[in-house]
Design a protein around this motif. Structure first.
Motif, short mmCIF file in Angstrom:
data_model
loop_
_atom_site.label_atom_id
_atom_site.label_comp_id
_atom_site.label_asym_id
_atom_site.label_seq_id
_atom_site.Cartn_x
_atom_site.Cartn_y
_atom_site.Cartn_z
N LYS A 132 49.37 48.39 32.64
CA LYS A 132 48.25 47.49 32.40
C LYS A 132 48.21 46.95 30.98
O LYS A 132 47.88 45.80 30.77
CB LYS A 132 46.95 48.19 32.75
N SER A 133 48.55 47.76 30.00
CA SER A 133 48.48 47.28 28.62
C SER A 133 49.50 46.17 28.38
O SER A 133 49.21 45.18 27.70
CB SER A 133 48.69 48.42 27.63
N ARG A 136 48.22 43.03 30.03
CA ARG A 136 47.15 42.45 29.23
C ARG A 136 47.73 41.65 28.07
O ARG A 136 47.29 40.53 27.78
CB ARG A 136 46.25 43.58 28.72
N GLU A 137 48.74 42.20 27.41
CA GLU A 137 49.38 41.50 26.30
C GLU A 137 50.05 40.22 26.78
O GLU A 137 49.99 39.18 26.12
CB GLU A 137 50.40 42.40 25.60
N GLY A 139 49.17 38.47 29.42
CA GLY A 139 48.10 37.54 29.79
C GLY A 139 47.50 36.84 28.58
O GLY A 139 47.12 35.67 28.66
N LYS A 140 47.44 37.53 27.46
CA LYS A 140 46.88 36.92 26.25
C LYS A 140 47.76 35.80 25.72
O LYS A 140 47.29 34.91 25.01
CB LYS A 140 46.70 37.98 25.16
N GLN A 147 44.63 31.61 32.03
CA GLN A 147 43.87 32.85 31.90
C GLN A 147 42.57 32.78 32.71
O GLN A 147 42.19 33.74 33.38
CB GLN A 147 43.53 33.12 30.43
N ARG A 151 41.46 35.18 35.84
CA ARG A 151 40.20 35.93 35.83
C ARG A 151 39.39 35.65 37.10
O ARG A 151 38.78 36.56 37.66
CB ARG A 151 39.39 35.58 34.59
#
Length: 155
Positions: A132-133, A136-137, A139-140, A147, A151
Motif C-alpha cells: 500500500k505505501s 500511495r507513492e 498515486g501521488k 487521482q 478516489r
C-alpha cells in the motif's frame, strides 16, 4: 571478527549499565555482520540453538528483531529437533513477501532448494505492487484529474 565482538560487548555493557534489556544475541549480530542484504548464508546459522537460530535468520531477512507476537508461535516450537525447526523457519522466510519483494536468496541451505526463475521474480514484483505505501507513492505522482477519478472509484 574480534572488532565486531568488541563493539557488541561495549553496547551490551552500556545497555546493562542503563538498566535496559538487550534482546540481541551475540551470535545473531556476528552471523549477520558480513552478510549480503539479499543473500542469507544458512550454513553460518546451522550450529545455533533453535531460539538463537530463529532470531538470527529473522534479523538477516527482516533487518530487525522479531516482535513478541511474531516470535510467540515459534517460541512454542523451540523444543523441536534442530533440523525440523530450522527447515520450518527457513521455509517460512523463503515464502514470505519480504523475501519475494527484496529478491532474497537462501544459499548453502541443506533442507530445500529455494524456487527461482521468472515466475518467482514476477511474484516479487506483484508483492511490491500490492504494498500500500508504494501504491500511495505511485498515486501521488499521477496527474490530479487521474487521482480524483481513482478516489471516486476506490474510495
Amino acid at each position: 571478527m574480534r572488532v565486531y565482538e568488541g563493539i557488541f560487548d561495549i553496547v551490551a555493557e552500556n545497555m546493562t549499565a542503563a538498566d535496559q534489556a538487550f534482546g540481541y544475541y551475540k551470535s545473531t549480530f556476528l552471523c549477520d555482520v558480513k552478510g549480503h542484504p539479499q543473500e542469507i548464508d544458512v550454513s553460518k546459522y546451522l550450529h545455533l540453538p533453535n531460539e538463537q537460530f530463529f532470531q538470527a535468520v529473522y534479523v538477516a531477512a527482516y533487518k530487525r528483531l522479531p516482535e513478541e507476537k511474531e516470535e510467540g508461535p515459534w517460541a512454542a516450537k523451540y523444543s523441536m529437533p534442530a533440523e525440523e525447526f530450522q527447515a520450518a523457519a527457513l521455509r517460512s522466510i523463503a515464502h514470505s513477501s519480504v523475501a519475494a519483494i527484496h529478491h532474497m536468496r537462501l544459499v548453502n541451505n541443506p533442507y530445500f532448494e529455494q524456487k527461482k526463475g521468472v515466475r518467482y521474480k514476477a511474484l516479487g514484483i506483484l508483492y511490491g505492487l500490492t504494498d500500500k505505501s508504494s501504491l500511495r507513492e505511485f498515486g501521488k505522482k499521477l496527474p490530479r484529474p487521474v487521482q480524483r477519478v481513482i478516489r471516486k472509484v476506490f474510495l
